[in-house]
Design an enzyme around this catalytic site. Sequence first.
Site, PDB file in Angstrom:
ATOM      1  N   GLY A 195      54.808  55.113  46.716  1.00 48.82           N
ATOM      2  CA  GLY A 195      56.241  55.018  46.947  1.00 48.82           C
ATOM      3  C   GLY A 195      56.791  56.373  47.362  1.00 48.82           C
ATOM      4  CG  ASP A 226      54.247  71.175  50.275  1.00 50.71           C
ATOM      5  OD1 ASP A 226      53.085  71.508  49.955  1.00 50.71           O
ATOM      6  OD2 ASP A 226      54.508  70.089  50.800  1.00 50.71           O
ATOM      7  CG  ASP A 244      47.370  60.483  40.581  1.00 54.14           C
ATOM      8  OD1 ASP A 244      48.479  59.902  40.511  1.00 54.14           O
ATOM      9  OD2 ASP A 244      47.022  61.377  39.782  1.00 54.14           O
ATOM     10  CB  SER A 245      48.014  64.507  44.884  1.00 52.56           C
ATOM     11  OG  SER A 245      49.185  63.804  45.223  1.00 52.56           O
ATOM     12  CE  LYS A 251      51.045  69.599  52.292  1.00 53.44           C
ATOM     13  NZ  LYS A 251      52.074  68.786  51.645  1.00 53.44           N
ATOM     14  N   GLY A 295      57.072  61.440  51.310  1.00 50.49           N
ATOM     15  CA  GLY A 295      56.445  62.665  51.813  1.00 50.49           C
ATOM     16  C   GLY A 295      54.952  62.464  52.021  1.00 50.49           C
ATOM     17  CE  LYS A 296      51.314  61.205  46.291  1.00 56.05           C
ATOM     18  NZ  LYS A 296      50.814  60.245  45.293  1.00 56.05           N
TER      19      LYS A 296
END
Length: 204
Positions: free
Chosen positions: A9, A162, A76-77, A182, A12-13
């Site tokens: 959701g 970031d 997942d990060s 990036k 950005g990802k």
Amino acid sequence: MREIIFATGNEGKMREIRDILKGLTLGGEPVAVHSMKEAGIDVPIKEDGKSFAENARIKARAVAAASQKAIVLADDSGLEIDALNKEPGIYSARYLGEDTSYHEKNNNLLTRLALVPDEKRTARFVCAIACVLPDGRCFTQEATIEGRIGYEEKGENGFGYDPIFMVPDYGRSTAELSEEEKNRISHRGKALRAVRERLEELSL
Ligand code: ITT
């Protein structure tokens, strides 16, 4: 046209994911990458795993169970800061509460690191991508990018942490890199390109 549903959701990802998976074909067919929202899937997901990989699998499996035999990926990060015992780690999204802005989260971390010298400000972004295939098989790929926490927020690109994550080779924060720069070096870029290669080899 094939479909990959990405169990996230986080906009950005999702922006980065679309760029990294651009041009993917499977069995000669182009692949459309949809977020779970675009795929009309809204399931409660309890991220109670003890590692990035476990949480990625939880998200991918929950969405796979609600989809019609699609290929489902999940990310997942998070950010591990060595001087803070690897905090915020798997709690990166929930650090100081889910509704706290990243400006507040970032400035809180900078304050906690105020007396920490440069050489001890080492940190890394970690990304685990889980993939559930239509036949139920699941695999996970993990990657990192090493860096240092800066002294103030810098840059407007990217998302989340970031602005405080400095990449030594570039002398810039990941929020000061273009999306292309990036993605070339990031935890997500590396993990997702490896997943892409595995999918291409699987002849699905
Ligand atoms: P989904 O679970 O829906 O994918 P989320 O934002 O909750 O979205 P995570 O649980 O994986 O995702 O939490 C990731 C956290 O780590 C979140 O706080 C991000 O802002 C941060 N993070 C991960 N990758 C990042 C990156 O490339 N740049 C900046 N922050 C990042």
